[in-house]
Design a protein around this motif. Structure first.
Motif, PDB file in Angstrom:
ATOM      1  N   MET A  34       0.691  -1.254   0.120  1.00 13.67           N
ATOM      2  CA  MET A  34      -0.059   0.136  -0.025  1.00 13.67           C
ATOM      3  C   MET A  34       0.792   1.192  -0.009  1.00 13.67           C
ATOM      4  N   ARG A  35       1.950   1.276   0.916  1.00 14.85           N
ATOM      5  CA  ARG A  35       2.775   2.501   0.980  1.00 14.85           C
ATOM      6  C   ARG A  35       3.462   2.609  -0.419  1.00 14.85           C
ATOM      7  N   ASP A  36       4.050   1.418  -0.790  1.00 15.04           N
ATOM      8  CA  ASP A  36       4.856   1.542  -2.014  1.00 15.04           C
ATOM      9  C   ASP A  36       3.899   2.168  -3.259  1.00 15.04           C
ATOM     10  N   ALA A  37       2.708   1.559  -3.278  1.00  9.76           N
ATOM     11  CA  ALA A  37       1.914   2.146  -4.280  1.00  9.76           C
ATOM     12  C   ALA A  37       1.631   3.502  -4.136  1.00  9.76           C
ATOM     13  N   LEU A  38       1.493   4.146  -2.974  1.00  9.81           N
ATOM     14  CA  LEU A  38       1.277   5.387  -2.606  1.00  9.81           C
ATOM     15  C   LEU A  38       2.551   6.182  -3.124  1.00  9.81           C
ATOM     16  N   GLN A  39       3.686   5.605  -2.700  1.00  9.29           N
ATOM     17  CA  GLN A  39       5.090   6.306  -3.280  1.00  9.29           C
ATOM     18  C   GLN A  39       4.861   6.456  -4.757  1.00  9.29           C
ATOM     19  N   VAL A  40       4.463   5.276  -5.460  1.00  8.60           N
ATOM     20  CA  VAL A  40       4.685   5.264  -6.815  1.00  8.60           C
ATOM     21  C   VAL A  40       3.797   6.546  -7.451  1.00  8.60           C
ATOM     22  N   ALA A  89       2.880   9.101  -5.956  1.00  6.07           N
ATOM     23  CA  ALA A  89       3.323  10.536  -5.826  1.00  6.07           C
ATOM     24  C   ALA A  89       4.498  10.825  -6.704  1.00  6.07           C
ATOM     25  N   VAL A  90       5.318   9.849  -6.912  1.00 10.09           N
ATOM     26  CA  VAL A  90       6.402  10.207  -8.037  1.00 10.09           C
ATOM     27  C   VAL A  90       5.996  10.371  -9.405  1.00 10.09           C
ATOM     28  N   LEU A  91       4.782   9.543  -9.788  1.00 10.39           N
ATOM     29  CA  LEU A  91       4.042   9.807 -11.009  1.00 10.39           C
ATOM     30  C   LEU A  91       3.272  11.166 -10.828  1.00 10.39           C
ATOM     31  N   ALA A  92       2.728  11.691  -9.846  1.00  8.76           N
ATOM     32  CA  ALA A  92       2.224  12.919  -9.912  1.00  8.76           C
ATOM     33  C   ALA A  92       3.236  14.156 -10.012  1.00  8.76           C
ATOM     34  N   ALA A  93       4.630  13.895  -9.252  1.00 10.24           N
ATOM     35  CA  ALA A  93       5.363  14.739  -9.344  1.00 10.24           C
ATOM     36  C   ALA A  93       5.955  15.071 -10.837  1.00 10.24           C
ATOM     37  N   VAL A  94       6.148  13.638 -11.363  1.00  8.12           N
ATOM     38  CA  VAL A  94       6.715  13.721 -12.711  1.00  8.12           C
ATOM     39  C   VAL A  94       5.798  14.539 -13.807  1.00  8.12           C
TER      40      VAL A  94
END
Ligand SMILES: Nc1ncnc2c1ncn2[C@@H]1O[C@H](COP(=O)(O)OP(=O)(O)OP(=O)(O)O)[C@@H](O)[C@H]1O
Ligand SMILES: [Mg+2]
Length: 439
Positions: free
Chosen positions: A1-7, A9-14
């Motif tokens: 779950m945390r991993d998915a959130l991190q991914v 967040a990274v996608l949103a930042a990109v």
């Protein structure tokens, strides 16, 4: 779950980074990211697009394909394939696309029997297939065609009018290709500027006044709208005629001036004023005419002589003016043969053509002549929301879609007042002309 959130967040930042890059520095975004993706998709889709747009030709080729005669069935359907010569659709050879300021361009080798005209006809279909704003076709040489794609309409917003330091050369706007739109009187001496009301004709004249005001040239105005357009620029104008009676006198002066310059050149053994030494070279004169049709419209028979006189004088200026430094810029809503043979002859002398938005196809045809039908269609498609957009044709035989820089009357008035001291007085210019003509 945390991993998915991190991914996520990274996608949103990109995504945000890409958006900001595109928004704040589009040229580098286009070159580094947008263009390579577009170029790849253009190359990979070329066969399908060429086929869809009717630009392929059947050619005999060895092809690894099914052979109808050899389809064998033994319970299970087996299709046999083999190499054989069959007619296949061949696409024109395409070089690598190259980036341009507003899109890309690519060179193609035409197939046998094709002309650049075939590509011009297919230009709109190509633009829709690739999802671009427009495709323009040109031909740099036999057997080669260049497709120039613009991703979005670059003429929705054009920037500020730049300074025009070169004599008789004014950058009045921007072409669809991103290049400056130049009016160079020494290359194309006489211009016709047509368009419906509120299409941007006077705005273009304003841009010319702002560009020419700081230059050592004499400006002469014919404002047949009763002077409302050009009177505010009077400080920089050497002469201004606001009605037909005044126009007759001023045109007589211009013809006399031309004849005088002819004598000057003959004496010096020069073919035109530019071959004279700078010390004796007379000042170039740019004649701006607004509402040209008014010079030709006849209310009753009594005006016939006056019209014949103005028409002949204007035509003489157009025919001989170039060599003697007298240049014409004629604006009007309709510059057609219905105004009389004088207008047709004048039009034939004006190699520079500008067609703003028009209400009827005839006006576009009259202005642009028998140019490429695509130019006429493009002129008729100019929207009322984009005043200043025009189709421009000049000596190189090409036509361009362009938009003038927005130059307010105040800006032109300011330029006229600032450079008023550069306006050579008309009396001075015509001082040595023979008296009977001047009187
Ligand atoms: N290049 C331009 N960019 C933005 N707006 C423009 C441009 N050219 C003209 N306009 C707008 O369009 C309006 C009409 O332009 P302009 O007065 O030049 O038209 P016109 O063709 O001379 O019309 P008329 O025949 O009535 O004299 C201007 O007031 C201006 O607001
Ligand atoms: Mg006007």
């Amino acid at each position: 779950m945390r991993d998915a959130l991190q991914v996520l967040a990274v996608l949103a930042a990109v995504a945000a980074g890409l958006w900001a890059w595109r928004r704040y520095h589009y040229p580098s975004f286009w070159l580094a990211l947008g263009f390579p993706i577009v170029a790849l998709s253009v190359r990979t889709s070329w066969r399908r697009v060429a086929l869809g747009c009717g630009l392929t030709k059947k050619r005999q080729r060895f092809w690894f394909t099914t052979v109808p005669g050899l389809v064998a069935s033994t319970g299970i359907v087996r299709v046999k394939r083999k190499w054989q010569r069959i007619a296949v659709d061949t696409k024109p050879f395409m070089w690598l696309p190259l980036p341009t300021r507003h899109g890309w361009r690519v060179t193609l080798h035409t197939l046998e029997g094709q002309t650049p005209g075939d590509y011009t006809v297919a230009a709109e279909r190509l633009a829709h297939s690739w999802g671009v704003h427009a495709i323009r076709v040109s031909s740099p040489g036999p057997g080669r065609v260049v497709l120039m794609a613009t991703m979005r309409d670059p003429l929705v917003k054009v920037d500020e009018l730049p300074a025009s330091p070169e004599l008789l050369k004014v950058t009045v706007g921007r072409l669809e290709t991103g290049k400056p739109w130049l009016i160079d009187f020494r290359t194309v001496p006489h211009w016709i500027n047509a368009g419906a009301t509120q299409s941007g004709k006077s705005n273009l004249a304003n841009a010319l006044i702002v560009g020419l005001a700081p230059q050592p040239v004499a400006l002469v105005g014919f404002d047949l709208k009763g002077g409302v357009e050009f009177t505010p620029y009077a400080p920089r104008l050497s002469a201004l005629a606001t009605c037909r009676a005044e126009s007759v006198g001023l045109l007589d002066d211009l013809v006399a001036l031309m004849i005088d310059r002819m004598g000057l050149c003959r004496q010096a053994g020069a073919r035109n004023i530019w071959q004279l030494p700078p010390g004796v070279r007379p000042v170039p004169v740019v004649v701006l005419v607004d509402e040209l049709a008014e010079l030709y419209l006849m209310a009753d028979k009594s005006e016939k002589d006056e019209i014949a006189k103005t028409s002949t004088a204007l035509l003489r200026v157009a025919q001989l003016g170039r060599a003697f430094g007298i240049y014409l810029f004629c604006c009007g809503q309709r510059i057609g043969s219905d105004l009389g043979p004088g207008v047709t002859a004048l039009r034939a002398q004006c190699s520079g053509r500008i067609c703003h938005r028009v209400n009827d196809p005839e006006t576009a045809t009259m202005t642009l002549g028998d140019l490429d039908p695509a130019a006429l269609a493009s002129a008729r498609a100019i929207a009322a929301e984009t005043p200043g957009v025009a189709i421009v044709a000049s000596q190189d035989g090409q036509w361009y879609r362009a938009r003038s820089f927005y130059v307010t009357e105040q800006a032109a008035e300011h330029a006229a007042r600032t450079h008023a001291h550069l306006a050579p007085p008309w009396d001075e210019i015509t001082a040595h002309l023979p008296q009977p003509i001047n009187a």
